[in-house]
Write an enzyme that holds these catalytic residues in place. Structure first.
Site, mmCIF file in Angstrom:
data_model
loop_
_atom_site.group_PDB
_atom_site.id
_atom_site.type_symbol
_atom_site.label_atom_id
_atom_site.label_comp_id
_atom_site.label_asym_id
_atom_site.label_seq_id
_atom_site.Cartn_x
_atom_site.Cartn_y
_atom_site.Cartn_z
ATOM 1 N N THR A 1 0.899 -1.142 0.000
ATOM 2 C CA THR A 1 0.000 0.000 0.000
ATOM 3 C C THR A 1 0.938 1.191 0.000
ATOM 4 O O THR A 1 2.144 1.023 0.024
ATOM 5 C CB THR A 1 -0.854 -0.111 1.265
ATOM 6 O OG1 THR A 1 -1.641 -1.284 1.144
ATOM 7 C CG2 THR A 1 -1.736 1.068 1.541
ATOM 8 N N THR B 1 -4.414 2.143 -1.787
ATOM 9 C CA THR B 1 -3.844 0.844 -2.123
ATOM 10 C C THR B 1 -4.541 0.187 -3.296
ATOM 11 O O THR B 1 -5.679 0.525 -3.643
ATOM 12 C CB THR B 1 -3.957 -0.102 -0.895
ATOM 13 O OG1 THR B 1 -3.213 -1.291 -1.130
ATOM 14 C CG2 THR B 1 -5.396 -0.492 -0.601
ATOM 15 N N ASP C 1 -9.841 -8.682 0.823
ATOM 16 C CA ASP C 1 -9.920 -8.202 2.208
ATOM 17 C C ASP C 1 -11.235 -8.576 2.893
ATOM 18 O O ASP C 1 -11.403 -8.339 4.087
ATOM 19 C CB ASP C 1 -9.740 -6.674 2.255
ATOM 20 C CG ASP C 1 -8.269 -6.282 2.252
ATOM 21 O OD1 ASP C 1 -7.405 -7.180 2.239
ATOM 22 O OD2 ASP C 1 -7.978 -5.073 2.263
HETATM 23 O O1 DON Z 1 -6.963 -2.272 3.224
HETATM 24 C C1 DON Z 1 -6.113 -2.994 3.709
HETATM 25 O O2 DON Z 1 -5.924 -3.116 4.897
HETATM 26 C C2 DON Z 1 -5.195 -3.770 2.789
HETATM 27 N N1 DON Z 1 -5.800 -3.977 1.514
HETATM 28 C C3 DON Z 1 -3.947 -3.034 2.677
HETATM 29 C C4 DON Z 1 -2.989 -3.810 1.853
HETATM 30 C C5 DON Z 1 -1.648 -3.505 2.186
HETATM 31 O O3 DON Z 1 -1.312 -2.715 3.001
HETATM 32 C C6 DON Z 1 -0.724 -4.336 1.457
HETATM 33 N N2 DON Z 1 0.551 -3.925 1.700
HETATM 34 N N3 DON Z 1 1.084 -3.036 2.034
#
Ligand code: DON
Length: 591
Positions: free
Chosen positions: A397, A415, A439
């Site tokens: 992200t 992200t 998610d």
């Molecule tokens: O919204 C979220 O929590 C995740 N989709 C965030 C993904 C993420 O942080 C991946 N790596 N950094």
């Protein structure tokens, strides 16, 4: 919230007029960005810096993972834009310069703290398409697919932020991103590494358009720092959004291309999903910690509630007396994490679909939880499962922080979910789509000790937002921001932010030390501590000793090289101190 017709018409007519001033603007921007020295070393002597990671300034600051994107934001500030203008321009620029996570095909959360007014959260999280169903994914199904794409929120979210707070014209804010995509830019070592990593991943080979757009043309050699990345289709898409506003993306030509891509690849997003997508204004979760006010996003992010719940528990202990790096402080922090993440699994999901208990962020509830912590031994996570029947995430992200001369503060995390999202590039439009459907809880009722969660609040439903951990945070004292922070890292995000906030609010660390300090993570399940070991030999030896001490208390400890990437701004006595986290890449740009 839709783009109001009158405002769109006004903006559109302005977009199309005054070609000469646009040319002039382009030329000025080009000159500023290409010819000017890095802004931290720039002529304005109110900015001084050791390098571009640590910058002090008085009038404005942007800290992001990408040098060109931070510079775009800085030029907007210098041109009279405010922090929201700079954030919008930086976000569009990152969609070009940091393709693994900067995006227009994903979603996120922006916290805006206007001086003298309560902060607000712009929720531009993706939604499940109307055709999505609770059991649409089979166990083991890949999340690199058209089916894993949620309806993107970024363009509506940035437009909403701009409509509520922006000063400069929308088109002006997209212009630098259009140019970076059309003319290309010299990639840095981190971007080269990120592209090479994904291109050598065997899954990428299944996505021809991805390879065409991000592969290095006419060369067997991998990408290297200094190579030029040119993205003509993305430039055209951004130009359309600049000219026509966000409707170009949600009901216009780009929407047509997204729907065609979905039909071709078996994805679920339909024209109506795009047309009906709304970014939302939400009240941030507010907590207090030793006289500081802490603001972070509410559901559908779990960030705000978990962060405040952990801070409330930890406020009951004298961590400063126990020592910042002591095993006791680490143990208490881990136990607070374990309990908050258990509540995350039990209760959190999109608050437009499920009722979120109000008690989770109260001091009374934290007192009860803290009283259950054994100071000598870990609590087994399984013992906290309660009504949950017992039966993972990455680093991709991106977060950036902005502040302007009036003290308007913006904290933004957005992200594509995984690095380069679903790897689906919309043909003809040149941008990546997220794989945010991952998610949601994929397997109803199936929660296991490896960290898979199947609890009800975060099950898939049409148009529902999937639970996030993104935690763009603003900490204030006496009504003024003192810290703007956030991080990537999936479920680790909330704990990374906790570590930075504790560094500042509990241990009085300065910008650099709070961001540099090694971090830790526990997420209830897997019932295991992740301990960051980094720094010079002496620092690494200290962390190894800490790992051993935690093991002797009974924790299962795994050491890792890196957790998060927290590009932060600290504000003290009118001085803005930007600190780009050195863990991945990043530049602070201030004046
Ligand atoms: O919204 C979220 O929590 C995740 N989709 C965030 C993904 C993420 O942080 C991946 N790596 N950094």
């Amino acid at each position: 919230m839709r783009w109001p017709t009158r405002e769109r018409r006004d903006e559109t007519s302005t977009y199309r007029t005054n070609q000469r001033s646009t040319m002039l603007l382009r030329f000025t921007l080009l000159a500023l960005l290409v010819l000017a020295p890095p802004c931290s070393l720039a002529t304005d002597d109110s900015a001084r810096a050791d390098d571009r990671r640590v910058v002090e300034a008085h009038r404005g600051m942007v800290v992001s993972v990408s040098g060109p994107a931070s510079d775009v934001g800085l030029v907007v500030l210098k041109d009279g834009g405010n922090a929201v203008d700079a954030a919008v321009a930086t976000a569009f620029a990152l969609a070009v310069t940091w393709p693994e996570a900067g995006n227009i095909g994903g979603g996120g959360f922006m916290l805006v703290a206007p001086p003298g007014k309560p902060p607000e959260c712009i929720d531009y999280r993706e939604t499940a398409p109307a055709a999505a169903t609770e059991r649409m994914f089979q166990p083991g199904e890949t999340n690199l697919s058209h089916r894993a794409v949620g309806t993107p929120g970024t363009v509506r979210g940035l437009a909403l932020a701009h409509r509520r707070h922006g000063k400069l014209k929308w088109r002006r804010l997209l212009e630098p991103a259009v140019r970076l995509a059309a003319e290309g830019f010299a990639i840095d070592a981190a971007t080269a590494e990120s592209l090479n990593d994904v291109l050598k991943d065997k899954d990428s080979a299944k996505f021809a358009e991805f390879l065409r757009v991000y592969g290095k043309q006419n060369a067997d050699a991998p990408w290297q720092a200094g190579d030029r990345l040119v993205q003509p289709e993305l430039a055209a898409t951004l130009r359309l959004i600049a000219d026509e506003g966000p409707d170009a993306f949600y009901v216009g030509k780009t929407a047509d291309l997204i729907v065609a891509e979905m039909q071709e690849g078996g994805g679920l997003i339909a024209r109506d999903d795009l047309a009906r997508y709304e970014a939302k204004i939400r009240e941030p979760v507010r907590g207090t910690y030793r006289g500081y006010d802490v603001f972070a996003p509410p559901p559908p992010s779990s960030g705000g509630i978990c962060l405040v719940e952990m801070l409330n528990m930890l406020e009951r202990f004298d961590l400063r007396k126990l020592g910042r790096e002591s095993p006791q402080t680490a143990h208490l922090t881990i136990e607070a994490m374990r309990r908050a993440y258990r509540d995350r699994a039990a209760h959190l999901g999109d608050s437009d679909f499920v009722t979120i208990p109000q008690h989770l962020t109260t001091k009374e509830y934290a007192a009860k939880l803290a009283a259950g912590i054994d100071r000598q031994h870990p609590t087994a996570s399984a013992a906290l499962a309660g009504e949950i029947d017992l039966a993972a995430e990455s680093e991709h992200t991106t977060h950036f922080s902005v502040i302007d001369a009036n003290g308007l503060a913006v904290s933004n995390t957005y992200t594509l979910e995984e690095s380069f999202g679903s790897r689906v590039v919309v043909r003809g439009a040149g941008f990546l789509l997220n794989n945010e459907m991952g998610d949601f809880n994929w397997q109803p009722g199936y929660t296991d000790r490896s960290g898979r969660i199947g609890t009800t609040p975060n099950l898939i439903a049409p148009r529902k937002r999937m639970l996030s951990s993104m935690t763009p945070t603003i900490v204030a004292r006496d009504g003024k921001p003192v810290l703007i922070t956030g991080s990537p890292g999936g479920r680790t995000i909330i704990n990374t932010v906790l570590c930075v906030v504790l560094g500042v609010c509990e241990f009085d660390l300065d910008a650099k030390d709070a961001v540099d300090a090694p971090r830790l993570h526990h997420a209830w399940f897997p019932d295991r501590v992740q301990l960051e070991v980094r720094g010079d030999a002496a620092q690494r030896a200290d962390r190894t000793k800490l790992a051993d001490a935690l093991k002797s208390l009974g924790h299962d400890v795994r050491t890792i090289d890196r957790q998060g990437d927290a590009h932060s701004i600290f504000i003290r006595n009118g001085v803005y101190r930007g600190y780009a986290d050195p863990r991945i890449a990043g530049h602070a740009a201030g004046y």
